[in-house]
Enzyme design. Structure first.
Site, PDB file in Angstrom:
ATOM      1  N   PHE A 159       0.896  -1.221  -0.124  1.00 21.76           N
ATOM      2  CA  PHE A 159       0.024   0.042   0.063  1.00 21.76           C
ATOM      3  C   PHE A 159       0.834   1.187   0.151  1.00 21.76           C
ATOM      4  O   PHE A 159       1.724   1.593   0.768  1.00 21.76           O
ATOM      5  CB  PHE A 159      -1.016   0.147   1.079  1.00 21.76           C
ATOM      6  N   LYS A 186       2.353   9.129   8.436  1.00 24.14           N
ATOM      7  CA  LYS A 186       1.349   9.079   9.464  1.00 24.14           C
ATOM      8  C   LYS A 186       1.845   9.529  10.992  1.00 24.14           C
ATOM      9  O   LYS A 186       1.135  10.474  11.477  1.00 24.14           O
ATOM     10  CB  LYS A 186       1.044   7.522   9.507  1.00 24.14           C
ATOM     11  N   ASP A 200       8.834   2.636   2.080  1.00 24.76           N
ATOM     12  CA  ASP A 200       7.873   3.347   2.438  1.00 24.76           C
ATOM     13  C   ASP A 200       7.688   3.122   3.874  1.00 24.76           C
ATOM     14  O   ASP A 200       7.239   2.107   4.264  1.00 24.76           O
ATOM     15  CB  ASP A 200       6.659   2.806   1.565  1.00 24.76           C
TER      16      ASP A 200
HETATM   17  C1  LIG Z   1      -1.303   5.315   4.940  1.00 20.93           C
HETATM   18  C2  LIG Z   1      -0.108   4.789   4.023  1.00 20.93           C
HETATM   19  C3  LIG Z   1       0.223   5.617   2.783  1.00 20.93           C
HETATM   20  C4  LIG Z   1      -0.643   6.889   2.461  1.00 20.93           C
HETATM   21  O1  LIG Z   1      -0.756   7.740   3.144  1.00 20.93           O
HETATM   22  P1  LIG Z   1      -1.559   8.997   3.253  1.00 20.93           P
HETATM   23  O2  LIG Z   1      -1.240  10.005   4.231  1.00 20.93           O
HETATM   24  O3  LIG Z   1      -2.994   8.282   3.409  1.00 20.93           O
HETATM   25  O4  LIG Z   1      -1.671   9.496   1.742  1.00 20.93           O
HETATM   26  C5  LIG Z   1       1.358   5.023   2.069  1.00 20.93           C
HETATM   27  N1  LIG Z   1       1.966   4.174   2.726  1.00 20.93           N
HETATM   28  C6  LIG Z   1       1.809   3.374   3.578  1.00 20.93           C
HETATM   29  C7  LIG Z   1       2.592   2.242   3.661  1.00 20.93           C
HETATM   30  C8  LIG Z   1       0.681   3.802   4.436  1.00 20.93           C
HETATM   31  O5  LIG Z   1       0.278   2.892   5.417  1.00 20.93           O
END
Ligand SMILES: *Cc1c(COP(=O)(O)O)cnc(C)c1O
Length: 427
Positions: A157, A277, A248
């Site tokens: 994700f 986050k 990420d």
């Molecule tokens: C939540 C998340 C995103 C996206 O972040 P947003 O602030 O909602 O755009 C990207 N990568 C990972 C691993 C995430 O958990």
């Protein structure tokens, strides 16, 4: 006022003067807000520490924390102080000018990671977009690849913008949004042979793999930790063929894993990594860090109006300093181990329903047996009735991501609720 007395005060709803006289009206809400989310029938009104209260005054233990975001919980005095100070002083100016708070936050990140420099934006998706753009420019200008390909993992994700939803290796998020962004290719997670095969197969004409974008632990995809051997081989492969390794860290970074960055569990460092986050403890902020490739972007080539403003950076800096000063990572490791141990003891009693408990620090998943008819939303709904907020990570994994300041007593309370939920739901 001390944090404890704030929490105690907040637990007395009748004295707060905040109780509305009418219940929350979901119908009116739905008439004016787009239906992009599948919402639970719950409206939260206030919080303190790891607890939140709905508009009826019912108390919940918050093991969602805005999905791994409110690292210091709710109404933490350090955040109240920073928010108040910054809004009184200066909250927003353009990046046309130097922003001292931005420099201070970048310095903290650089001092506490493998990064050399930072670019600030407002969310995880934007941070990943920045990383994708950096990797593409690197591919064009340094690697001389006309059509660079970025490898990502299945079940990953990376966000909801067009480029990051394309990077996300889950077709359910991409359906009906095509044409997607070209230049992405998916491989299985924790499978080095798949990466090696892709690198060879995709080397054709003007096309070549330029980077790998991957989570150190897959969050949304089911709380799946990265394999140490796999990541070490991945690092070696990237070094050998001169391509970028991008992590990420949006969900697993900023202390959630019990170490500041997820990559510290894997014994490797990325070339580029992203955070969002937990970085601002719930204030919107994102960041893209790079270790060596900091001069790829030239002035005017990438930007964000809100990115790195004094408000977001001032608050995030105070979150970072609080994590360090209060030794919160130690609490993450201790309470995380306690939570996993407790969940495993419960899982042991329900082998036909729960197949595994896994995670790092305070990002943990409880996987439901594929043979069981139970789903993650079933458990999440039942837990809500027991006063515990949880979040699914896919259809068969329940995710536990409480604030990093969660106490032993709150872990014990959450475990009791989970035990009760399974008792009821399997009866
Ligand atoms: C939540 C998340 C995103 C996206 O972040 P947003 O602030 O909602 O755009 C990207 N990568 C990972 C691993 C995430 O958990």
């Amino acid at each position: 006022m001390s944090f404890q007395s704030l929490v105690e005060k907040a637990t007395i709803p009748q004295e707060s003067g905040l109780m509305p006289s009418t219940p929350f009206d979901a119908n009116s809400f739905n008439q004016v807000v787009m239906s992009t989310y599948g919402r639970f029938p719950l409206a939260l009104e206030r919080g303190a520490g790891c607890r939140v209260w709905d508009t009826q005054g019912k108390e919940y233990l918050d093991f969602v924390a805005g999905i791994a975001t409110c690292t210091l919980g709710h109404a933490h005095p350090a955040m109240i102080e920073a928010v108040t100070r910054q809004i009184q002083k200066l909250h927003h100016v353009s990046n046309l000018y130097y922003i001292p708070e931005q420099g201070e936050l970048a310095k903290w990140i650089v001092d506490h990671s493998c990064a050399d420099r930072v670019f600030f934006c407002n969310s995880g998706a934007e941070a990943n977009e920045a990383a994708i753009k950096l990797a593409r420019k690197y591919a064009h200008t340094v690697l001389d690849i006309a059509n660079p390909i970025i490898l990502t993992a299945n079940a990953s994700f990376h966000g909801r913008t067009l480029a990051t939803v394309t990077a996300t290796g889950q077709p359910k998020y991409q359906k009906n949004f095509d044409p997607l962004v070209p230049g992405f290719y998916y491989v299985d997670y924790n499978d080095i042979a798949a990466v090696e095969a892709a690198v060879t197969e995709l080397d054709e004409g003007n096309y070549r793999v330029a980077a790998i974008l991957i989570e150190p632990l897959q969050g949304e995809g089911g709380v799946r930790p990265g394999d140490v051997t796999y990541f070490q081989k991945l690092r070696k492969l990237c070094d050998e063929i001169g391509i970028l390794l991008i992590f990420d860290e949006v969900q697993v970074g900023m202390g959630r894993s019990g170490k500041l960055w997820g990559y510290e569990h894997l014994g490797v460092e990325p070339d580029i990594f992203t955070s969002a986050k937990g970085l601002g403890g719930g204030i919107p902020i994102g960041a893209m860090m790079s270790k060596k490739f900091c001069d790829i972007f030239q002035p005017g080539e990438h930007a964000s109006t809100f990115g790195g403003n004094p408000f977001a950076c001032g608050v995030a800096l105070s979150v970072c300093q609080t994590l360090e000063k209060e030794n919160i990572l130690e609490n993450v490791r201790e309470q995380g181990a306690r939570l996993r141990e407790g969940l495993r003891a419960i899982a042991y009693k329900y082998p036909e329903h729960i197949s595994e408990v896994r995670g790092w620090g305070l990002i943990n998943g409880m996987e439901i047996n594929p043979e069981s008819s139970l789903t993650a939303p079933d458990i999440v709904k039942a837990a809500m009735d027991e006063g515990l907020l949880l979040v699914p990570a896919g259809p068969k994994v329940v995710r536990f991501v409480p604030p990093l300041i969660v106490t032993q007593q709150e872990i014990v309370q959450a475990l009791k609720a989970v035990e009760k939920v399974l008792e009821k739901i399997t009866a």
